[in-house]
Design a protein around this motif. Structure first.
Motif, PDB file in Angstrom:
ATOM      1  N   ARG A 117       0.803  -1.225   0.000  1.00  0.00           N
ATOM      2  CA  ARG A 117       0.000   0.000   0.000  1.00  0.00           C
ATOM      3  C   ARG A 117       0.836   1.275   0.000  1.00  0.00           C
ATOM      4  NH1 ARG A 117      -3.747  -1.020   4.491  1.00  0.00           N
ATOM      5  NH2 ARG A 117      -1.862  -0.448   5.574  1.00  0.00           N
ATOM      6  N   THR A 118       1.787   1.388   0.924  1.00  0.00           N
ATOM      7  CA  THR A 118       2.533   2.650   1.021  1.00  0.00           C
ATOM      8  C   THR A 118       3.348   2.910  -0.238  1.00  0.00           C
ATOM      9  OG1 THR A 118       4.219   1.446   2.205  1.00  0.00           O
ATOM     10  CG2 THR A 118       2.756   2.797   3.521  1.00  0.00           C
ATOM     11  N   ALA A 119       3.967   1.862  -0.764  1.00  0.00           N
ATOM     12  CA  ALA A 119       4.787   2.068  -1.958  1.00  0.00           C
ATOM     13  C   ALA A 119       3.925   2.441  -3.161  1.00  0.00           C
ATOM     14  CB  ALA A 119       5.598   0.819  -2.262  1.00  0.00           C
ATOM     15  N   VAL A 120       2.740   1.846  -3.242  1.00  0.00           N
ATOM     16  CA  VAL A 120       1.829   2.225  -4.327  1.00  0.00           C
ATOM     17  C   VAL A 120       1.479   3.703  -4.192  1.00  0.00           C
ATOM     18  CG1 VAL A 120      -0.514   1.927  -5.194  1.00  0.00           C
ATOM     19  CG2 VAL A 120       0.909  -0.063  -4.770  1.00  0.00           C
ATOM     20  N   GLY A 121       1.234   4.131  -2.961  1.00  0.00           N
ATOM     21  CA  GLY A 121       0.991   5.558  -2.709  1.00  0.00           C
ATOM     22  C   GLY A 121       2.181   6.388  -3.165  1.00  0.00           C
ATOM     23  N   GLY A 122       3.388   5.894  -2.875  1.00  0.00           N
ATOM     24  CA  GLY A 122       4.596   6.597  -3.304  1.00  0.00           C
ATOM     25  C   GLY A 122       4.656   6.731  -4.814  1.00  0.00           C
ATOM     26  N   GLY A 123       4.311   5.660  -5.511  1.00  0.00           N
ATOM     27  CA  GLY A 123       4.309   5.697  -6.974  1.00  0.00           C
ATOM     28  C   GLY A 123       3.317   6.712  -7.503  1.00  0.00           C
ATOM     29  N   ILE A 124       2.158   6.782  -6.851  1.00  0.00           N
ATOM     30  CA  ILE A 124       1.130   7.731  -7.283  1.00  0.00           C
ATOM     31  C   ILE A 124       1.608   9.172  -7.070  1.00  0.00           C
ATOM     32  CG2 ILE A 124      -1.188   8.593  -6.796  1.00  0.00           C
ATOM     33  CD1 ILE A 124      -1.962   5.669  -6.199  1.00  0.00           C
ATOM     34  N   PHE A 125       2.224   9.420  -5.918  1.00  0.00           N
ATOM     35  CA  PHE A 125       2.757  10.762  -5.666  1.00  0.00           C
ATOM     36  C   PHE A 125       3.862  11.121  -6.657  1.00  0.00           C
ATOM     37  CE2 PHE A 125       0.709  10.672  -1.473  1.00  0.00           C
ATOM     38  CZ  PHE A 125       0.267  11.976  -1.423  1.00  0.00           C
ATOM     39  N   LEU A 126       4.678  10.116  -6.992  1.00  0.00           N
ATOM     40  CA  LEU A 126       5.748  10.348  -7.962  1.00  0.00           C
ATOM     41  C   LEU A 126       5.160  10.789  -9.299  1.00  0.00           C
ATOM     42  CD1 LEU A 126       8.876   9.919  -8.191  1.00  0.00           C
ATOM     43  CD2 LEU A 126       8.334   7.765  -9.305  1.00  0.00           C
ATOM     44  N   GLY A 127       4.121  10.080  -9.743  1.00  0.00           N
ATOM     45  CA  GLY A 127       3.458  10.457 -10.987  1.00  0.00           C
ATOM     46  C   GLY A 127       2.854  11.839 -10.891  1.00  0.00           C
ATOM     47  N   MET A 128       2.276  12.125  -9.737  1.00  0.00           N
ATOM     48  CA  MET A 128       1.672  13.440  -9.493  1.00  0.00           C
ATOM     49  C   MET A 128       2.737  14.532  -9.621  1.00  0.00           C
ATOM     50  SD  MET A 128      -1.361  14.563  -8.230  1.00  0.00           S
ATOM     51  CE  MET A 128      -1.923  16.185  -7.786  1.00  0.00           C
ATOM     52  N   GLY A 129       3.903  14.297  -9.022  1.00  0.00           N
ATOM     53  CA  GLY A 129       4.988  15.276  -9.096  1.00  0.00           C
ATOM     54  C   GLY A 129       5.385  15.542 -10.536  1.00  0.00           C
ATOM     55  N   ARG A 130       5.439  14.461 -11.330  1.00  0.00           N
ATOM     56  CA  ARG A 130       5.761  14.612 -12.743  1.00  0.00           C
ATOM     57  C   ARG A 130       4.682  15.429 -13.463  1.00  0.00           C
ATOM     58  NH1 ARG A 130      10.653  12.935 -15.222  1.00  0.00           N
ATOM     59  NH2 ARG A 130      11.615  11.645 -13.664  1.00  0.00           N
ATOM     60  N   ALA A 131       3.432  15.086 -13.178  1.00  0.00           N
ATOM     61  CA  ALA A 131       2.330  15.740 -13.881  1.00  0.00           C
ATOM     62  C   ALA A 131       2.292  17.231 -13.568  1.00  0.00           C
ATOM     63  CB  ALA A 131       1.008  15.078 -13.508  1.00  0.00           C
ATOM     64  N   LEU A 132       2.537  17.588 -12.315  1.00  0.00           N
ATOM     65  CA  LEU A 132       2.459  18.994 -11.913  1.00  0.00           C
ATOM     66  C   LEU A 132       3.452  19.852 -12.686  1.00  0.00           C
ATOM     67  CD1 LEU A 132       2.224  18.557  -8.046  1.00  0.00           C
ATOM     68  CD2 LEU A 132       0.477  19.585  -9.497  1.00  0.00           C
ATOM     69  N   GLY A 133       4.650  19.320 -12.912  1.00  0.00           N
ATOM     70  CA  GLY A 133       5.695  20.156 -13.500  1.00  0.00           C
ATOM     71  C   GLY A 133       5.852  20.007 -14.989  1.00  0.00           C
ATOM     72  N   GLU A 134       5.092  19.100 -15.596  1.00  0.00           N
ATOM     73  CA  GLU A 134       5.241  18.866 -17.024  1.00  0.00           C
ATOM     74  C   GLU A 134       4.869  20.128 -17.812  1.00  0.00           C
ATOM     75  OE1 GLU A 134       6.671  16.639 -18.864  1.00  0.00           O
ATOM     76  OE2 GLU A 134       6.104  18.077 -20.406  1.00  0.00           O
ATOM     77  N   THR A 135       5.713  20.472 -18.770  1.00  0.00           N
ATOM     78  CA  THR A 135       5.539  21.765 -19.427  1.00  0.00           C
ATOM     79  C   THR A 135       5.085  21.665 -20.878  1.00  0.00           C
ATOM     80  OG1 THR A 135       7.367  22.541 -18.085  1.00  0.00           O
ATOM     81  CG2 THR A 135       6.629  23.972 -19.856  1.00  0.00           C
ATOM     82  N   MET A 136       5.952  21.116 -21.720  1.00  0.00           N
ATOM     83  CA  MET A 136       5.734  21.278 -23.159  1.00  0.00           C
ATOM     84  C   MET A 136       4.446  20.618 -23.633  1.00  0.00           C
ATOM     85  SD  MET A 136       8.072  23.202 -23.443  1.00  0.00           S
ATOM     86  CE  MET A 136       7.611  23.730 -25.087  1.00  0.00           C
ATOM     87  N   ALA A 137       4.143  19.435 -23.080  1.00  0.00           N
ATOM     88  CA  ALA A 137       2.970  18.717 -23.564  1.00  0.00           C
ATOM     89  C   ALA A 137       1.704  19.536 -23.338  1.00  0.00           C
ATOM     90  CB  ALA A 137       2.860  17.372 -22.867  1.00  0.00           C
ATOM     91  N   VAL A 138       1.603  20.208 -22.189  1.00  0.00           N
ATOM     92  CA  VAL A 138       0.373  20.943 -21.925  1.00  0.00           C
ATOM     93  C   VAL A 138       0.392  22.332 -22.542  1.00  0.00           C
ATOM     94  CG1 VAL A 138      -0.331  19.704 -19.874  1.00  0.00           C
ATOM     95  CG2 VAL A 138       1.229  21.607 -19.657  1.00  0.00           C
ATOM     96  N   THR A 139       1.595  22.892 -22.733  1.00  0.00           N
ATOM     97  CA  THR A 139       1.673  24.227 -23.328  1.00  0.00           C
ATOM     98  C   THR A 139       0.995  24.254 -24.696  1.00  0.00           C
ATOM     99  OG1 THR A 139       3.752  24.579 -22.181  1.00  0.00           O
ATOM    100  CG2 THR A 139       3.264  26.058 -23.996  1.00  0.00           C
ATOM    101  N   PHE A 140       1.156  23.169 -25.445  1.00  0.00           N
ATOM    102  CA  PHE A 140       0.566  23.103 -26.778  1.00  0.00           C
ATOM    103  C   PHE A 140      -0.960  23.071 -26.747  1.00  0.00           C
ATOM    104  CE2 PHE A 140       4.762  21.697 -28.217  1.00  0.00           C
ATOM    105  CZ  PHE A 140       4.836  22.261 -29.468  1.00  0.00           C
ATOM    106  N   VAL A 141      -1.540  22.433 -25.724  1.00  0.00           N
ATOM    107  CA  VAL A 141      -2.968  22.114 -25.829  1.00  0.00           C
ATOM    108  C   VAL A 141      -3.858  22.842 -24.820  1.00  0.00           C
ATOM    109  CG1 VAL A 141      -2.486  19.852 -26.776  1.00  0.00           C
ATOM    110  CG2 VAL A 141      -2.784  20.094 -24.321  1.00  0.00           C
ATOM    111  N   LEU A 142      -3.265  23.652 -23.920  1.00  0.00           N
ATOM    112  CA  LEU A 142      -4.110  24.258 -22.887  1.00  0.00           C
ATOM    113  C   LEU A 142      -4.823  25.519 -23.366  1.00  0.00           C
ATOM    114  CD1 LEU A 142      -2.446  23.971 -19.402  1.00  0.00           C
ATOM    115  CD2 LEU A 142      -4.643  23.131 -20.159  1.00  0.00           C
ATOM    116  N   GLY A 143      -4.236  26.236 -24.318  1.00  0.00           N
ATOM    117  CA  GLY A 143      -4.898  27.424 -24.829  1.00  0.00           C
ATOM    118  C   GLY A 143      -4.365  28.713 -24.262  1.00  0.00           C
TER     119      GLY A 143
END
Lengths: 286, 320
Positions: free
Chosen positions: B227-253
């Motif tokens: 359980r805890t490690a799965v939570g860690g993996g989810i937070f890791l993905g969240m951290g990536r998603a929060l800071g991702e730039t180029m992919a969203v810059t193109f499509v956010l408007g």
């Protein structure tokens, strides 16, 4: 008899739940692979259409004219090499510190912790750091600043793999070498690095793959340059930023070039990652 | 005899000196990691000081972003970053769980390595490629096939309907969130895959021996143990998603309007910085963008630190 029937119903229900879960999991995998195929297919198709010898010979054109990406390819190659030259030695040395000197101490644990955060930190923020560190004091955007920002992204990848790969070398190797009276620096450089060479190379390759498509930090460090430039202290064209600028433009010629650039970057990155993985597998197998 | 001993001693001294220098050098290199993170925090605070001094804490709560009048607030990009990342996790977590389940329990042995490698390739594709594909292929796809359906079916619903109103433009938070979700799948699934495969075989076999189905083993044995490690993996993905730039810059408007609808164009911190940095025409404008960067850095730092702590707990338990 009735008990048997209800037990059968329960059994069926459990089997059904299992079948549904397994089907959903397989569907999720297919879903994940679907995107990979879709994105690669689109990039390959559009990229090959725009491919030609001029791509590698001409510099980026003004809108409406014919041209290539020669200056951007050169700039990317130069900045990635420079970043490699700055980041890889520091990264390998820092990884060696963690594995050989810091070991399980508190300092090493802290550095590992922070290194893992740096590894996933938004690249755009690291670009802002380099902007404040180099671009603002120097008064202009420069290829050097771009290379430093890429080095910052490469660094944690190299640190982590070097640390992990050195830790895989059996402790008996160190003990045998030290018992011969070798100083630690010789043990590390001549014996441990040689033993972990394939793993460390893999880490460096993966890091290079990661920075060669990196765009965000270059937007405010290296910026872009319409012309061929070899001046490290001036803005320099690079493939990712050119892709960004050309793809967002309304000109069909520019968009075609953007696809060509996308193809080149994707092929390079995929080749590097596949090569890195096969290196590691060849080493880990025996 | 005497000479030999002297030579050996000199050699020992030389080696010790060289070792000290060697250790110092490595220590210096390791310090770079701390310098990089510390330097980022300090320089962003310094660069954003003008914005913080001018707007105070109101910087975080104001939705106004008006370069002409030099008034800047972070609410719209912060909101956009959070919403797109949440959408991304809604998509990525179940899919990643399915992939990890498939790789550890369902796939035949010969299929595991190639499928795992292919999923990891998703992480190797540069984010600018996601952005370009998003702009030229996925945005039209969403605009023609997905969004009209959502507007028609979900729009009239009470409460939830607010999220699905507007014109089917294709660009917007929903498209950005889906692309982010695809991008973080490999990060979340590789952590889940890794921790699922270290669950002790005896635990799973005991459950199978009692007659559990595969799904019951995963639900009642594998998930609770990891359980805890799965939570860690989810937070890791969240951290990536929060800071991702180029992919969203193109499509956010890239608009600074606050809208509840997921179909309306929006913004995110990273996209605002990427889009507007070179256009910033005043010190305060630039400073506000850097202050946005600091907000992003602080949030991702916390999320990634949480991820790392959760993952460390499993490592420690596994290490004994």
């Amino acid at each position: 008899m009735r008990v048997l029937v209800s037990q059968n119903a329960l059994y069926l229900r459990r089997r059904l739940a299992n079948a549904v879960a397994m089907a959903l999991a397989s569907a999720a995998t297919a879903f994940g692979l679907l995107w990979l195929v879709w994105i690669l297919w689109v990039t390959l198709r559009n990229g090959f259409e725009a491919l030609g010898p001029r791509l590698f010979l001409d510099s980026t054109p003004p809108p409406g004219a014919e041209g290539g990406l020669a200056n951007a390819l050169y700039g990317s190659l130069l900045m990635v090499s420079l970043a490699l030259g700055i980041g890889a030695p520091i990264g390998v040395a820092a990884g060696a510190f963690l594995a050989e000197i810091g070991r399980n101490g508190r300092l090493a644990a802290t550095i590992r912790f922070l290194n893992d955060i740096l590894l996933s930190a938004p690249s755009i923020v690291l670009g802002l750091f380099v902007y404040e560190l180099l671009v603002r004091p120097m008064g202009r955007f420069s290829a050097l600043a771009g290379a430093v920002s890429l080095a910052l992204i490469l660094l944690p990848v190299v640190v982590r793999t070097t640390d992990e790969m050195l830790q895989l070398v059996p402790i008996s190797v160190r003990e045998s070498a030290l018992s011969l009276g070798l100083p630690q620096w010789k043990v590390t450089l001549h014996i441990l690095f040689r033993a972990a060479r394939a793993g460390i190379t893999t880490g460096v390759l993966l890091a290079v793959a990661r920075i060669s498509g990196e765009t965000a930090p270059l937007l405010f460090t290296a910026l872009n340059n319409q012309y061929w430039s070899t001046d490290l202290l001036a803005p320099m064209a690079n493939v990712p930023v050119v892709i960004f600028q050309f793809a967002m433009s309304p000109y069909a010629d520019w968009q075609r070039l953007a696809w060509a650039g996308a193809l080149v970057v994707t092929l390079f990155v995929l080749l590097a990652s596949v090569l890195a993985r096969s290196l590691l597998r060849g080493k880990a197998a025996p | 005899m005497e000479l030999e001993a002297d030579a050996a001693e000199a050699r020992g001294r030389r080696d010790r000196r060289a070792d000290r220098a060697f250790r110092g050098l490595l220590w210096l290199a390791a310090l770079f990691v701390l310098l990089a993170l510390g330097g980022t925090a300090v320089s962003l605070t310094w660069g954003g000081r003008e914005a913080f001094a001018t707007f105070g804490p109101g910087f975080l709560t104001s939705s106004e972003w008006n370069p002409a009048e030099r008034r800047f607030g972070a609410l719209v990009p912060v909101y956009g970053t959070l919403v797109t990342s949440l959408l991304a996790m809604l998509l990525a977590v179940p899919v990643s769980f399915g992939i990890a389940l498939f790789l550890t329990e369902i796939a035949p042995g010969w299929l595991r390595a190639p499928v795992a490698a292919a999923i990891e390739l998703l992480a190797a594709i540069p984010s600018i490629i996601y952005g370009m594909w998003g702009l030229f292929v996925f945005v039209p796809f969403m605009a023609q096939h997905v969004e009209p359906w959502l507007i028609e079916r979900m729009g009239p619903l009470p409460l939830l309907g607010v999220l699905f109103r507007g014109a089917p433009l294709g660009i917007g938070m929903l498209t950005g969130g889906v692309i982010l979700g695809i991008m973080v799948i490999p990060f979340v699934s590789s952590v889940m895959h890794e921790v699922f495969s270290v669950v002790p075989a005896t635990l799973k076999e005991s459950a199978y021996a009692l007659g559990c189905t595969t799904w019951e083993v995963v639900r009642d044995i594998v998930l609770p143990t990891t359980r805890t490690a799965v939570g860690g993996g989810i937070f890791l993905g969240m951290g990536r998603a929060l800071g991702e730039t180029m992919a969203v810059t193109f499509v956010l408007g890239n608009t600074h309007n606050l809208s509840l609808s997921l179909l309306d164009p929006g913004n995110s911190i990273a996209a605002a910085i990427a889009n507007e940095f070179t256009e910033a025409d005043s010190g305060l404008y630039l400073s506000s963008l850097i202050a946005l960067g600091l907000v992003l850095f602080a949030v991702t730092f916390l999320v990634l630190a949480a991820a790392k702590l959760l993952l460390l707990r499993l490592e420690r338990a596994a290490g004994g």
